[in-house]
Design an enzyme around this catalytic site. Structure first.
Site, PDB file in Angstrom:
ATOM      1  N   HIS A  79     -29.050 -15.503  24.941  1.00 51.59           N
ATOM      2  CA  HIS A  79     -30.420 -15.911  24.640  1.00 51.59           C
ATOM      3  C   HIS A  79     -30.532 -17.432  24.584  1.00 51.59           C
ATOM      4  O   HIS A  79     -30.008 -18.069  23.671  1.00 51.59           O
ATOM      5  CB  HIS A  79     -30.832 -15.298  23.297  1.00 51.59           C
ATOM      6  CG  HIS A  79     -32.245 -15.526  22.920  1.00 51.59           C
ATOM      7  ND1 HIS A  79     -32.636 -15.922  21.653  1.00 51.59           N
ATOM      8  CD2 HIS A  79     -33.398 -15.407  23.627  1.00 51.59           C
ATOM      9  CE1 HIS A  79     -33.938 -16.026  21.587  1.00 51.59           C
ATOM     10  NE2 HIS A  79     -34.435 -15.726  22.779  1.00 51.59           N
ATOM     11  N   ARG A  80     -31.193 -18.009  25.578  1.00 54.55           N
ATOM     12  CA  ARG A  80     -31.324 -19.464  25.714  1.00 54.55           C
ATOM     13  C   ARG A  80     -29.964 -20.136  25.802  1.00 54.55           C
ATOM     14  O   ARG A  80     -29.765 -21.268  25.352  1.00 54.55           O
ATOM     15  CB  ARG A  80     -32.152 -20.059  24.575  1.00 54.55           C
ATOM     16  CG  ARG A  80     -33.513 -19.398  24.402  1.00 54.55           C
ATOM     17  CD  ARG A  80     -34.294 -19.972  23.221  1.00 54.55           C
ATOM     18  NE  ARG A  80     -35.309 -19.018  22.779  1.00 54.55           N
ATOM     19  CZ  ARG A  80     -35.982 -19.100  21.639  1.00 54.55           C
ATOM     20  NH1 ARG A  80     -35.752 -20.119  20.819  1.00 54.55           N
ATOM     21  NH2 ARG A  80     -36.884 -18.196  21.314  1.00 54.55           N
TER      22      ARG A  80
ATOM     23  N   GLU B 132     -30.353 -15.847  29.599  1.00 56.28           N
ATOM     24  CA  GLU B 132     -31.807 -15.847  29.446  1.00 56.28           C
ATOM     25  C   GLU B 132     -32.258 -17.272  29.167  1.00 56.28           C
ATOM     26  O   GLU B 132     -31.635 -17.998  28.387  1.00 56.28           O
ATOM     27  CB  GLU B 132     -32.202 -14.932  28.286  1.00 56.28           C
ATOM     28  CG  GLU B 132     -33.698 -14.702  28.137  1.00 56.28           C
ATOM     29  CD  GLU B 132     -34.396 -15.685  27.223  1.00 56.28           C
ATOM     30  OE1 GLU B 132     -35.645 -15.641  27.156  1.00 56.28           O
ATOM     31  OE2 GLU B 132     -33.705 -16.512  26.575  1.00 56.28           O
TER      32      GLU B 132
ATOM     33  N   ASP C 189     -36.052 -20.034  29.315  1.00 56.44           N
ATOM     34  CA  ASP C 189     -37.510 -20.105  29.373  1.00 56.44           C
ATOM     35  C   ASP C 189     -37.939 -21.204  30.322  1.00 56.44           C
ATOM     36  O   ASP C 189     -37.394 -22.314  30.281  1.00 56.44           O
ATOM     37  CB  ASP C 189     -38.068 -20.408  27.978  1.00 56.44           C
ATOM     38  CG  ASP C 189     -37.598 -19.405  26.941  1.00 56.44           C
ATOM     39  OD1 ASP C 189     -38.134 -18.290  26.932  1.00 56.44           O
ATOM     40  OD2 ASP C 189     -36.702 -19.759  26.147  1.00 56.44           O
TER      41      ASP C 189
ATOM     42  N   HIS D 169     -38.478 -23.502  25.527  1.00 58.33           N
ATOM     43  CA  HIS D 169     -39.156 -22.359  24.923  1.00 58.33           C
ATOM     44  C   HIS D 169     -40.537 -22.725  24.399  1.00 58.33           C
ATOM     45  O   HIS D 169     -41.527 -22.068  24.706  1.00 58.33           O
ATOM     46  CB  HIS D 169     -38.315 -21.768  23.787  1.00 58.33           C
ATOM     47  CG  HIS D 169     -38.968 -20.622  23.095  1.00 58.33           C
ATOM     48  ND1 HIS D 169     -39.850 -20.778  22.031  1.00 58.33           N
ATOM     49  CD2 HIS D 169     -38.907 -19.285  23.329  1.00 58.33           C
ATOM     50  CE1 HIS D 169     -40.290 -19.606  21.649  1.00 58.33           C
ATOM     51  NE2 HIS D 169     -39.731 -18.668  22.410  1.00 58.33           N
TER      52      HIS D 169
ATOM     53  N   GLU E  86     -37.517 -16.258  31.735  1.00 54.44           N
ATOM     54  CA  GLU E  86     -38.772 -15.857  31.105  1.00 54.44           C
ATOM     55  C   GLU E  86     -39.863 -16.859  31.452  1.00 54.44           C
ATOM     56  O   GLU E  86     -39.711 -18.065  31.219  1.00 54.44           O
ATOM     57  CB  GLU E  86     -38.628 -15.755  29.588  1.00 54.44           C
ATOM     58  CG  GLU E  86     -39.928 -15.302  28.932  1.00 54.44           C
ATOM     59  CD  GLU E  86     -39.878 -15.244  27.421  1.00 54.44           C
ATOM     60  OE1 GLU E  86     -40.962 -15.279  26.799  1.00 54.44           O
ATOM     61  OE2 GLU E  86     -38.767 -15.163  26.855  1.00 54.44           O
TER      62      GLU E  86
ATOM     63  N   LYS F  38     -43.069 -18.738  30.771  1.00 54.86           N
ATOM     64  CA  LYS F  38     -43.924 -19.161  29.672  1.00 54.86           C
ATOM     65  C   LYS F  38     -45.233 -19.669  30.280  1.00 54.86           C
ATOM     66  O   LYS F  38     -45.247 -20.708  30.941  1.00 54.86           O
ATOM     67  CB  LYS F  38     -43.251 -20.260  28.850  1.00 54.86           C
ATOM     68  CG  LYS F  38     -42.033 -19.782  28.075  1.00 54.86           C
ATOM     69  CD  LYS F  38     -42.428 -18.778  26.993  1.00 54.86           C
ATOM     70  CE  LYS F  38     -41.256 -18.426  26.094  1.00 54.86           C
ATOM     71  NZ  LYS F  38     -41.626 -17.423  25.080  1.00 54.86           N
TER      72      LYS F  38
ATOM     73  N   ASP G  35     -28.158 -14.095  20.361  1.00 54.33           N
ATOM     74  CA  ASP G  35     -27.949 -15.506  20.053  1.00 54.33           C
ATOM     75  C   ASP G  35     -26.473 -15.874  19.982  1.00 54.33           C
ATOM     76  O   ASP G  35     -26.093 -16.986  20.333  1.00 54.33           O
ATOM     77  CB  ASP G  35     -28.596 -15.863  18.708  1.00 54.33           C
ATOM     78  CG  ASP G  35     -30.111 -15.932  18.778  1.00 54.33           C
ATOM     79  OD1 ASP G  35     -30.658 -15.946  19.896  1.00 54.33           O
ATOM     80  OD2 ASP G  35     -30.747 -15.982  17.706  1.00 54.33           O
TER      81      ASP G  35
END
Length: 250
Positions: A17-18, A44, A46, A59, A117, A119, A238
């Site tokens: 995640h990120r 992943e 953003d 993000h 993702e 945004k 995370d």
């Protein structure tokens, strides 16, 4: 493996995640390269548009939380955004780290599968973002290793209208209703429910219909245990050290 192989994998897919955000500043090149080193199957991240249309990996819509800058990135050029430090807030070891562009990520990680993702903002900017993201992916020959996801399902529809084959995943909180109409309409590859509302019956039905189920965001071993018990296809998490201790966390 390419993205389709991960979508159809029998083993749990570990999605950073990120990036490795427990060890590095999120959504930065150090976080992404560290995630690869820690064995993430997919990363992943953003993507949003700066004011000049540049595709940046961030993000939040503003700079305050993850840089020493202030203000909405939609009001700034890439050059203005790059003046700010995106690493020192996490640890002084990362001082001088900047917000990366999507181009830089694709160059830095030429063989890594990415869950990008989208945004989005106003409708007119959303369509421009979708076109820009697809153009960037095509320039790097990365379509086979990218999964595009979003909470904005109109953005996913815009992607699908332009590209009939690129992998798509819908993010959502709670329940989709009717459960699989969206997936059928947009020809989705994956569904991304939140961990707090994870429903084992929905997971089983989705997988039976050929959709991968990636749960977000795993922030505890208890949440990981719930995901494993529910039979999800993958976890967006995370802390990648959970990967090393998964057998003892259930």
């Amino acid at each position: 493996m390419n993205i389709q192989e991960w979508l159809q994998a029998d083993d749990l897919v570990w999605i950073a995640h990120r990036g490795a955000k427990s060890e590095c500043p999120e959504n930065t090149l150090p976080a992404f390269t560290r995630a690869v080193a820690m064995g993430a199957d997919m990363i992943e991240l953003d993507v949003r548009s700066a004011g000049d249309g540049s595709l940046i990996v961030l993000h939040d819509a503003t700079l305050e939380r993850t840089t020493n800058g202030q203000g909405a990135v939609s009001d700034m050029t890439l050059a203005q955004i790059r003046q700010y430090d995106a690493g020192a807030w996490f640890d002084q070891r990362f001082q001088g780290t900047v917000i990366p562009t999507l181009d830089e990520v694709l160059v830095t990680l030429p063989h890594t599968c990415l869950n990008i993702e989208l945004k989005t903002g106003p409708a007119e900017r959303t369509h421009a973002l979708v076109r820009s993201v697809l153009g960037c992916i095509y320039r790097h020959g990365a379509a086979g290793r990218v999964l595009l996801s979003s909470f904005d399902h109109t953005a996913l529809a815009a992607v699908r209208s332009l590209d009939p084959t690129i992998a798509l995943g819908a993010l959502f909180v709670g329940r989709l209703w009717p459960p699989f109409d969206l997936a059928e309409t947009l020809r989705l590859d994956s569904l991304h429910p939140d961990v707090e509302h994870l429903d084992p019956q929905f997971v089983a039905q989705a997988k039976a219909q050929g959709y991968a189920v990636f749960a977000w965001t795993v922030r505890s071993k208890k949440a990981l245990s719930l995901c494993l018990q529910a039979g999800v296809s993958g976890v967006i998490l995370d802390d990648l050290t959970y990967k090393e201790t998964a057998s003892s966390s259930v």
